[in-house]
Design a protein around this motif. Structure first.
Motif, short mmCIF file in Angstrom:
data_model
loop_
_atom_site.label_atom_id
_atom_site.label_comp_id
_atom_site.label_asym_id
_atom_site.label_seq_id
_atom_site.Cartn_x
_atom_site.Cartn_y
_atom_site.Cartn_z
N ILE A 79 44.54 39.07 27.94
CA ILE A 79 44.55 38.49 29.28
C ILE A 79 43.91 37.12 29.21
O ILE A 79 42.77 36.98 28.77
CB ILE A 79 43.80 39.38 30.29
CG1 ILE A 79 44.47 40.75 30.43
CG2 ILE A 79 43.71 38.69 31.65
CD1 ILE A 79 43.69 41.75 31.25
N VAL A 80 44.65 36.10 29.67
CA VAL A 80 44.12 34.73 29.71
C VAL A 80 43.99 34.23 31.14
O VAL A 80 43.38 33.19 31.38
CB VAL A 80 44.97 33.77 28.85
CG1 VAL A 80 44.96 34.20 27.39
CG2 VAL A 80 46.39 33.65 29.37
N GLY A 81 44.56 34.98 32.09
CA GLY A 81 44.49 34.60 33.48
C GLY A 81 45.15 35.61 34.39
O GLY A 81 45.65 36.64 33.92
N ARG A 82 45.11 35.31 35.66
CA ARG A 82 45.74 36.16 36.67
C ARG A 82 46.50 35.27 37.65
O ARG A 82 46.12 34.13 37.87
CB ARG A 82 44.68 36.94 37.45
CG ARG A 82 43.89 37.89 36.57
CD ARG A 82 42.90 38.68 37.35
NE ARG A 82 43.60 39.62 38.23
CZ ARG A 82 42.98 40.49 39.02
NH1 ARG A 82 41.67 40.55 39.06
NH2 ARG A 82 43.68 41.31 39.79
N MET A 83 47.57 35.81 38.22
CA MET A 83 48.33 35.10 39.23
C MET A 83 48.81 36.12 40.25
O MET A 83 49.51 37.07 39.88
CB MET A 83 49.51 34.36 38.60
CG MET A 83 50.30 33.53 39.57
SD MET A 83 51.43 32.38 38.75
CE MET A 83 50.27 31.15 38.17
N ASN A 84 48.40 35.94 41.49
CA ASN A 84 48.76 36.88 42.54
C ASN A 84 49.57 36.18 43.62
O ASN A 84 49.29 35.03 43.99
CB ASN A 84 47.51 37.49 43.19
CG ASN A 84 46.72 38.31 42.20
OD1 ASN A 84 47.28 39.07 41.43
ND2 ASN A 84 45.41 38.16 42.24
N PHE A 85 50.56 36.89 44.14
CA PHE A 85 51.35 36.41 45.26
C PHE A 85 51.04 37.32 46.44
O PHE A 85 51.25 38.52 46.37
CB PHE A 85 52.84 36.39 44.91
CG PHE A 85 53.13 35.36 43.86
CD1 PHE A 85 53.46 34.07 44.22
CD2 PHE A 85 53.01 35.68 42.52
CE1 PHE A 85 53.69 33.11 43.25
CE2 PHE A 85 53.23 34.72 41.54
CZ PHE A 85 53.57 33.43 41.91
N THR A 86 50.49 36.73 47.50
CA THR A 86 50.02 37.48 48.66
C THR A 86 50.73 37.00 49.91
O THR A 86 51.54 36.07 49.87
CB THR A 86 48.50 37.29 48.82
OG1 THR A 86 48.23 35.89 49.04
CG2 THR A 86 47.74 37.78 47.60
N SER A 87 50.40 37.62 51.03
CA SER A 87 50.98 37.25 52.33
C SER A 87 52.50 37.13 52.24
O SER A 87 53.10 36.19 52.76
CB SER A 87 50.37 35.93 52.85
OG SER A 87 48.98 36.05 52.96
#
Length: 177
Positions: A79-87
Motif C-alpha cells: 500500500i502506497v496510498g488511498r483514494m476514496n470517492f464519496t458523495s
C-alpha cells in the motif's frame, strides 16, 4: 485497475478485510505525516480492531453505492496510498475524490497516476464530473488536481478545523464526459 505507462506500475484495488494488517501498518507509519494535512483520526482507529471496523464501514458504504474505497498499491502489492470517492450521486453522475499518499512515496507521481486510473474507471461506470478539495497551502495536491484536468472553482472558507484552527480549501472540478 493497473497503470503500466512507467517503470513503477500502480494498481487501484478495492479495499478489503484482507488488507487490514497492511493498512494498519501504512496508517500507523504515516500518522504524523497525514496529521499535518488532514484532521487526525481517533486513537482507537490505530488497532487491528479499529482498522477492521473502518474497513467494514467503508465496505458497507460501498455496497450502498455511497463510496468507492481504493487502495493504491505498487508492483510489490505494498500500500502506497488511498483514494476514496464519496458523495456519489448516480443520477447526476458526480462524486468527490480524496486521496493520501504515504510519505515515502511522495513526489513520484503516485496520486496523479492513481487519479488517471480512477477517472477512466469511473467514466466507464457513468460518472460525469468529479469534485475535489485541496487546502490552500497544499500546493502539491493542487498540482496533482490541475495536472489531472481539474479546474479550481472557488475558495471554501472554514472548510474544516485542523489543529485548532480553521482552514480554507480550494474546490476543484473535473468534467469526465
Amino acid at each position: 485497475m493497473q497503470s503500466s505507462k512507467d517503470t513503477h506500475p500502480l494498481t487501484l484495488e478495492l479495499l478489503s478485510i484482507d488488507d487490514a494488517e497492511q493498512l494498519l501498518a501504512f496508517e500507523t507509519e504515516n500518522k504524523d505525516w497525514f496529521d499535518q494535512f488532514i484532521p487526525p483520526r481517533e486513537s482507537d482507529f490505530y488497532s487491528l480492531q479499529g482498522v477492521t471496523e473502518h474497513i467494514q464501514e467503508f465496505l458497507l458504504d460501498y455496497q450502498c453505492k455511497q463510496l468507492v474505497p481504493f487502495l493504491i498499491k505498487n508492483a510489490q502489492k505494498q500500500i502506497v496510498g488511498r483514494m476514496n470517492f464519496t458523495s456519489i450521486n448516480a443520477k447526476k453522475g458526480t462524486a468527490h475524490v480524496g486521496y493520501r499518499v504515504g510519505k515515502a512515496f511522495t513526489s513520484q507521481g503516485v496520486a496523479k497516476r492513481a487519479l488517471a486510473l480512477a477517472k477512466s474507471e469511473l467514466q466507464e461506470q457513468g460518472m460525469k464530473r468529479l469534485f475535489a478539495y485541496a487546502e490552500q497551502s497544499n500546493i502539491a495536491s493542487q498540482r496533482v488536481l490541475t495536472s489531472s484536468g481539474f479546474r479550481s472553482i472557488r475558495v471554501v472558507d472554514d472548510f474544516a478545523e485542523l489543529h485548532g484552527r480553521s482552514i480554507s480549501c480550494i474546490e476543484f472540478s473535473c468534467q469526465l464526459s
